[in-house]
Design an enzyme around this catalytic site. Structure first.
Site, PDB file in Angstrom:
ATOM      1  N   HIS A 182       0.823  -1.213   0.000  1.00  0.00           N
ATOM      2  CA  HIS A 182       0.000   0.000   0.000  1.00  0.00           C
ATOM      3  C   HIS A 182       0.853   1.258   0.000  1.00  0.00           C
ATOM      4  CE1 HIS A 182      -3.612  -2.403   0.855  1.00  0.00           C
ATOM      5  NE2 HIS A 182      -4.181  -1.414   0.221  1.00  0.00           N
ATOM      6  N   CYS A 491     -10.509  -1.202 -10.008  1.00  0.00           N
ATOM      7  CA  CYS A 491      -9.891  -0.060  -9.334  1.00  0.00           C
ATOM      8  C   CYS A 491      -8.527  -0.390  -8.740  1.00  0.00           C
ATOM      9  CB  CYS A 491     -10.824   0.507  -8.267  1.00  0.00           C
ATOM     10  SG  CYS A 491     -11.227  -0.671  -6.978  1.00  0.00           S
TER      11      CYS A 491
END
Ligand code: PEP
Ligand code: MG
Length: 536
Positions: A182, A491
């Site tokens: 992330h 996404c």
């Protein structure tokens, strides 16, 4: 000193130069001792600030987290905790060195205890030690990283990344780390050059001047004059290429054979939209709301969340805005909410699993979203859905929240409720999920299908979205959407990777959502795709 060239892997392309600041070691002694009375006050203030921070977190925690935070609150409230450090300060030590030494002794005592419960508390003490120490850095924790520094560490926690102001430049160089973590994803979104997997020890880089060419995975320490000149020339060329790419940003996504592809934006922080014209996109495909839950101000309440969601909906000016409910857990821990000691956090309590275990937190978010839906086409998206019962439970809670708001005469609208498809169980049996829309999370779907964790660099090559197993699942979901007439988008970061775009479109996708920084290259890659011919 002679020049040294190190090679790692690209996590976020870009060029940057600066002095190395090693994270982790700045927790060690860095203040020069002032008068003992001032040093004692510095320590007491840092403890008070930490107590306030931890008390806020404890207020919204339950279960094990509440227990851990309660223990920390009790310790920080006890004057005995600071006594040994204050004694060292009276003897001339600086506040932080005295604190680190005293806590080191305390932690060693707990660690050596026969009683298992005591021994298990060492992590809580280490956490307190570091939080208090961060408050003693001149100007607070962030001040430990100078502007524009090349931040070096073994890995970089998400909360640490978010606490640094990257608008002032800088780069990240990790001796471990992974391009699909992330932090890497956020670095790409915020255009922070990032190199991972350098090997060796971060301390070996400390204090050096460094040139980072992240696109080439290269870090040059103590560069000589000729290397600097070549580096600046590359910087100039890259700026020209970026300006040329930018010309793709404004038009619609259309393939070479004339097929329209919707291109949405992924956002983590509404500030990423500042200065952008909404006409450059077809809407917002993903708001990662968990990033709002980081920071020292505690968990955002309904009013704070409503304000953020409302602002994004207003920016989109009628275009759809898909807001994902809290996706904490995995490599996005939130103190007081996520579980600390899971052996495999990516397979543990994260996403919708966690929200359903924290109904109060979840209800607050659903209410804020339903209220924001008055200001635009807000859609709610649930992360990490594995079984239909999770979607149904969330739907019931949304219905209840809407009824409560109506009863209290608070303006609200019922948003569409969709799911992310990122767990293989959902992708394989997609027809079991009665969601209003679907959005494929290629980052997690890839890690779960290939059994290659997104935060472990040594298996990054296996975590390949082009693996036919991943592409087949994407095709299954796209076909299902067409058959039942519900939107399917993607996404994950794959949508912003030029070499992947043609494969995604050939798998049947006609909607992608990408970081603002990847918008131009996604549209360029779409224009370069001809659906009449197989992908290269
Ligand atoms: C994904 O998994 O692809 C996704 C978009 O979610 P995140 O990267 O935040 O886990
Ligand atoms: Mg995900």
């Amino acid at each position: 000193m002679t020049e040294r060239r190190l090679i790692g892997r690209t996590a976020a392309p870009g060029l940057a130069s600066g002095r190395v600041a090693v994270i982790g070691t700045e927790q060690t002694v860095r203040r020069v001792a002032g008068a003992p009375a001032d040093e004692a006050q510095t320590l007491r203030r840092a403890i008070a600030a930490t107590l306030a921070e931890v008390t806020t977190l404890a207020g919204s925690a339950n279960g094990e987290a509440a227990d851990m935070l309660g223990f920390q609150v009790a310790l920080l409230s006890d004057d005995e905790l600071a006594r040994p450090a204050l004694a060292a300060i009276a003897g001339g030590a600086s506040a932080d060195s005295a604190w680190m030494a005293a806590m080191g002794a305390e932690i060693a005592g707990y660690g050596a205890a026969e009683d298992e419960n005591f021994a298990a508390r060492t992590a809580d003490l280490e956490d307190i030690r570091d939080r208090v120490c961060a408050h003693m850095a001149p100007g607070g924790a962030d001040a430990a990283i100078p502007d524009g520094a090349v931040v070096v560490g073994a890995d970089l926690p998400l909360s640490r990344f978010l606490s640094i102001d990257w608008r002032r430049g800088g780069a990240i160089v990790l001796t471990r780390g992974s391009p699909s973590s992330h932090v890497a994803m956020l670095a790409r979104a915020r255009k922070v050059p990032m190199v991972v997997g350098l090997g060796g020890s971060p301390e070996a880089l400390a204090g050096h001047e460094a040139l980072v060419d992240a696109g080439a995975g290269e870090v040059v320490l103590t560069p000589d004059a000729a290397t600097r000149v070549r580096f600046e020339a590359r910087r100039g060329t890259a700026a020209v290429a970026a300006a040329a790419l930018d010309t793709w940003r404004d038009g619609p996504g259309v393939t070479a054979d004339g097929t329209r592809v919707a291109v949405h934006l992924n956002v983590g922080d509404p500030a990423e939209l500042d200065g952008l014209d909404p006409a450059i996109c077809d809407g917002i495909g993903l708001v990662r709301t968990e990033l709002l839950f980081h920071g020292t101000a505690g968990l955002p309440d309904e009013a704070a969340q409503y304000e953020v969601y409302r602002r994004i909906a207003a920016w989109a000016d009628g275009r759809p805005v898909t807001i994902r409910t809290l996706d904490a857990g995995g490599d996005k821990p939130i103190p007081g909410v996520t579980v600390d000691d899971e052996s495999n956090p990516f397979l543990g309590l994260r996403g919708i699993r966690l929200s359903l275990r924290h109904p109060d937190l979840f209800r607050t978010q659903l209410r804020a979203l339903a209220r924001a839906a008055v200001h635009g086409e807000v859609r709610i998206m649930l992360p990490m859905v594995t079984i239909p019962a999770e979607l149904e439970a969330a739907r019931r809670m949304l219905d209840e929240s809407i009824s409560d708001l109506a009863r209290d005469c608070v303006p609200a609208r019922r948003p569409m409720l969709g799911i992310m498809v990122e767990v293989p169980a959902a992708a394989i049996a997609i027809d079991r999920f009665d969601a209003d829309f679907f959005s494929i999370g290629s980052n997690d779907l890839t890690q779960y299908v290939t059994a290659a964790a997104r935060d472990i660099g040594t298996v990054a090559e296996l975590a390949d979205p082009l693996n036919p197993a991943v592409l087949r699942l994407i095709a299954v979901v796209a076909r299902h959407g067409r058959e039942v007439g519900r939107d399917v988008s993607l996404c994950g970061d794959a949508g912003g990777e030029p070499k992947l775009v043609a494969h995604l479109l050939h798998a049947g996708l006609r909607s992608l959502s990408v970081a603002p920084a990847a918008l131009a290259r996604a549209k360029q890659a779409i224009a370069g795709t001809d659906l009449r011919h197989p992908p290269p």
